[in-house]
Design an enzyme around this catalytic site. Sequence first.
Site, mmCIF file in Angstrom:
data_model
loop_
_atom_site.group_PDB
_atom_site.id
_atom_site.type_symbol
_atom_site.label_atom_id
_atom_site.label_comp_id
_atom_site.label_asym_id
_atom_site.label_seq_id
_atom_site.Cartn_x
_atom_site.Cartn_y
_atom_site.Cartn_z
ATOM 1 N N GLY A 134 0.497 -1.528 -0.180
ATOM 2 C CA GLY A 134 0.016 -0.250 -0.007
ATOM 3 C C GLY A 134 0.975 1.067 -0.161
ATOM 4 N N CYS A 135 0.290 3.096 -0.340
ATOM 5 C CA CYS A 135 0.859 3.168 -0.604
ATOM 6 C C CYS A 135 1.268 3.500 1.090
ATOM 7 C CB CYS A 135 -0.349 4.702 -0.761
ATOM 8 S SG CYS A 135 -1.179 5.068 -0.190
ATOM 9 N N PHE A 136 0.843 4.357 2.216
ATOM 10 C CA PHE A 136 0.789 4.511 3.399
ATOM 11 C C PHE A 136 2.194 3.483 3.751
ATOM 12 C CE2 PHE A 136 -3.175 7.005 4.034
ATOM 13 C CZ PHE A 136 -1.981 8.556 4.536
ATOM 14 N N ALA A 137 1.510 2.281 3.422
ATOM 15 C CA ALA A 137 2.371 1.654 4.338
ATOM 16 C C ALA A 137 3.833 1.313 3.369
ATOM 17 C CB ALA A 137 1.927 0.276 4.016
ATOM 18 N N ALA A 139 5.963 4.521 2.371
ATOM 19 C CA ALA A 139 5.775 5.050 3.542
ATOM 20 C C ALA A 139 6.450 4.706 4.844
ATOM 21 C CB ALA A 139 5.521 7.112 2.523
#
Length: 324
Positions: A134-137, A139
């Site tokens: 995932g994108c947040f994951a 970062a």
Amino acid sequence: MIKVGIIGGSGYTGGELIRILLNHPKTEIDFVFSTTRAGKPITSAHQDLLGQTTLKFSGQVNPEVDIVFLCLGHGNSTSFLNENQFSASTKIIDLSNDFRLQADSNFNGQRFIYGLPELNKSAIQAAEAIANPGCFATAIQLALLPLAKANLLSDDAHVNAVTGSTGAGVGLSATSHFSWRNNNASWYKPFTHQHLGEIDESLSSYGNTVGKLFFLPNRGNFTRGILATAYTKYNGSLEEAKNLYSDFFNNAAFTHISDEPLHLKQVVNTNQCHIHLHKHDDLLLITSAIDNLLKGASGQAVQNMNLMFGFPETEGLLLKAGVF
């Protein structure tokens, strides 16, 4: 040249994937499958590709492609793979959250490897199927993994991150349309975001003690990018922390340590993750910045494809940010 299939190509991640693969020297797009746009030009959904392709969306799937990317909504990849069987030699990269957790990684006799190259490069190179992070994951993991590996994350970590409106997908919602999002900011899913599960598994993968993670996601009034700030107790010096992070990312093609504080424009439209470290008393503040659609989704998917096929890791991904 490898033949590529894309499932669900009309959304943001699908569009970015098409853009990258059209310019990738080792790929040929065989089909872009869509149930709602079959027969229509790709450019009807992605006007930025006008003049670059004459491809049309397809209502048919070629099961013999070398690799297929699943750009479907969460929960839909499982259904699609149950209804559509690919050849034994077709590699799969799924951009949803269907197979990211260990408990979900085995599907119909196939194991999905968690596709964060900075963590699992060797496994990705040997994989037949990838669960793209995932994108947040992405970062947050890149901000904290060096501490976890060094057993320096036993205290709680607090993360605050803001994302652009494209993180919500192409579908219109009450919190994504312009009149609400513009000149506005808000938090959502406090301490319960769906990416926490994959983050926790990765941080714990080294077998060291890991404290609790408190994550507060925020909506920003911009379209692309994630800026994440994380802080936790750290007794070493700033120089020691910089050395720790530099060593961890020594062979990372796209993750780099910055001596200057970060801003989103330096990574938007690239597959880069930039990280900055700041020490305050006994706290270490780690800032990470990525483009949520590239390093947080489609760019990282192509990075994984490159590793799976033995291409140079940066092939087709040397993209420059538009800072001005």
